[in-house]
Design an enzyme around this catalytic site. Structure first.
Site, PDB file in Angstrom:
ATOM      1  CB  THR A 153      -0.799   0.047   1.456  1.00  0.00           C
ATOM      2  OG1 THR A 153      -1.588  -1.004   1.097  1.00  0.00           O
ATOM      3  CG2 THR A 153      -1.553   1.357   1.473  1.00  0.00           C
ATOM      4  CB  THR A 158      -2.677  -8.875   7.196  1.00  0.00           C
ATOM      5  OG1 THR A 158      -2.126  -8.214   8.534  1.00  0.00           O
ATOM      6  CG2 THR A 158      -1.472  -9.794   6.383  1.00  0.00           C
ATOM      7  N   GLY A 159      -4.768  -6.142   5.866  1.00  0.00           N
ATOM      8  CA  GLY A 159      -5.604  -5.151   6.472  1.00  0.00           C
ATOM      9  C   GLY A 159      -6.769  -5.588   7.065  1.00  0.00           C
ATOM     10  CB  VAL A 174     -13.441  -2.556   2.144  1.00  0.00           C
ATOM     11  CG1 VAL A 174     -12.818  -1.191   2.825  1.00  0.00           C
ATOM     12  CG2 VAL A 174     -14.412  -2.280   0.939  1.00  0.00           C
TER      13      VAL A 174
HETATM   14  N1  ASP Z   1      -3.409  -3.102   4.060  1.00  0.00           N
HETATM   15  C1  ASP Z   1      -3.772  -3.129   2.461  1.00  0.00           C
HETATM   16  C2  ASP Z   1      -5.173  -3.735   2.440  1.00  0.00           C
HETATM   17  O1  ASP Z   1      -5.155  -4.588   3.134  1.00  0.00           O
HETATM   18  C3  ASP Z   1      -2.615  -3.918   1.641  1.00  0.00           C
HETATM   19  C4  ASP Z   1      -1.415  -3.501   1.917  1.00  0.00           C
HETATM   20  O2  ASP Z   1      -1.247  -2.665   3.009  1.00  0.00           O
HETATM   21  O3  ASP Z   1      -0.519  -4.035   1.108  1.00  0.00           O
HETATM   22  O4  ASP Z   1      -5.752  -3.491   1.468  1.00  0.00           O
END
Ligand code: ASP
Length: 321
Positions: free
Chosen positions: A188, A241-242, A217
């Site tokens: 991200t 890991t969202g 989401v």
């Molecule tokens: N946090 C982001 C998500 O879960 C992914 C990431 O940080 O790479 O969508």
């Protein structure tokens, strides 16, 4: 006297191994991070707001194909791109966010328009696109988000039940038929800044995780999970890991620990990233800054693309532990 303005950014965390990276690729990441930091630094040096600096830094990160946001976003299980972004102003606690957009060129600009002009905080899907269109934002064909590297990652993830953090793909997918480990995928982008008036802001943007189910989401567009800013405490942007960052309200928890426990930014962020997230198998990291100009960039993965720049100083960038 206010602390010297500073900006910090990240380009995602994950299994980033030296052995899986060649010198040229590595130099490309450092150069991209440094250029974007310099652009943010210039805004702050000219007396611009932290909010403008983080919006611009994230816009540039979205435009850079090396990172999983905007151009370069990962593929969903349906072979599409769904983008999420958020932005928060620590001075006013105003926030804007959008999720699951497929044609908005720069999701962070849509989030920023939500903050600037809307009574609402978050729009999703078709409504988010209608809002962005009404605001005159630039639209692109979905193919704009396509990059060959992300496509190859997805081809390997497709048909399995696994999802993966973008930067884990580089190691996982280097091996033919390697089963996808759902714990090892991210990428991200985000930025936090402190401006000359002592105000803080944060912004986060993502394509999500490779092979995510359509409509999923993550934490990136959720205020308090992937993005938070409050002048009284800190500004935070996360990556990882969202699902676990959502359950842990990770970004807000850093701020809350400073507020309620009276601990430093360093202690609060280290507790969240190194203690609390790992308890629920949360992997990733964050960048954060407080009103005194302290910057932290903790992560619990092998690497995180990251950097910071204080006005007047050269940017500092790093990838590995
Ligand atoms: N946090 C982001 C998500 O879960 C992914 C990431 O940080 O790479 O969508």
């Amino acid at each position: 006297m206010n602390a010297r303005p500073v900006i910090a950014i990240h380009g995602g965390a994950g299994t980033i191994l030296r052995s899986a990276m060649n010198t040229e690729t590595e130099a490309g990441y450092h150069a991209a991070l440094a250029d974007i930091l310099r652009a943010g630094e210039r805004i702050l040096a000219d007396g611009g707001s932290a909010l403008d600096a983080v919006t611009e830094a994230v816009r540039l990160l979205e435009d850079c194909p090396l990172f999983n946001a905007g151009h370069g976003a990962v593929f969903t299980a349906a072979g599409t791109h769904e983008l999420d972004a958020s932005v928060m102003d620590g001075a006013t606690l105003e926030a804007g966010a959008i999720s699951c957009v497929t044609r908005v060129k720069n999701p962070v600009l849509a989030a920023r328009r939500v903050l600037d002009v809307s009574d609402h905080v978050m729009f999703t899907g078709a409504g988010a696109e209608a809002f962005a269109e009404a605001q005159g934002l630039e639209f692109v064909e979905p193919s704009y988000f396509y990059t060959e590297a992300r496509y190859q990652q997805w081809l390997k993830a497709r048909g399995t039940s696994g999802t993966m953090l973008d930067h884990d793909a580089m190691t996982k997918f280097a091996v033919e038929n390697d089963p996808i480990d759902p714990d090892r995928k991210f990428g991200t982008v985000g930025a936090v800044a402190l401006d000359a008036n002592g105000h803080l802001a944060a912004a986060t943007s993502t394509g999500g995780i490779t092979n995510k189910q359509a409509g999923r989401v993550g934490d990136a567009p959720l205020i308090g999970a992937g993005c938070y800013a409050n002048d009284a405490t800190c500004a935070v942007s996360t990556t990882g890991t969202g699902e676990m960052f959502i359950r842990m309200l990770a970004a807000y928890d850093v701020s809350a620990q400073m507020e309620y426990r009276g601990v430093s930014l360093e202690e609060a962020s280290s507790d969240v990233v190194m203690e609390k997230l790992p308890r629920i198998e949360g992997r990733g990291g964050l960048v954060a800054v407080d009103a005194k100009g302290n910057v932290v960039l903790p992560f619990n993965t092998e690497g995180m693309y990251r950097g910071f720049a204080r006005v007047g100083d050269a940017p500092v960038t790093a990838i590995y532990r």
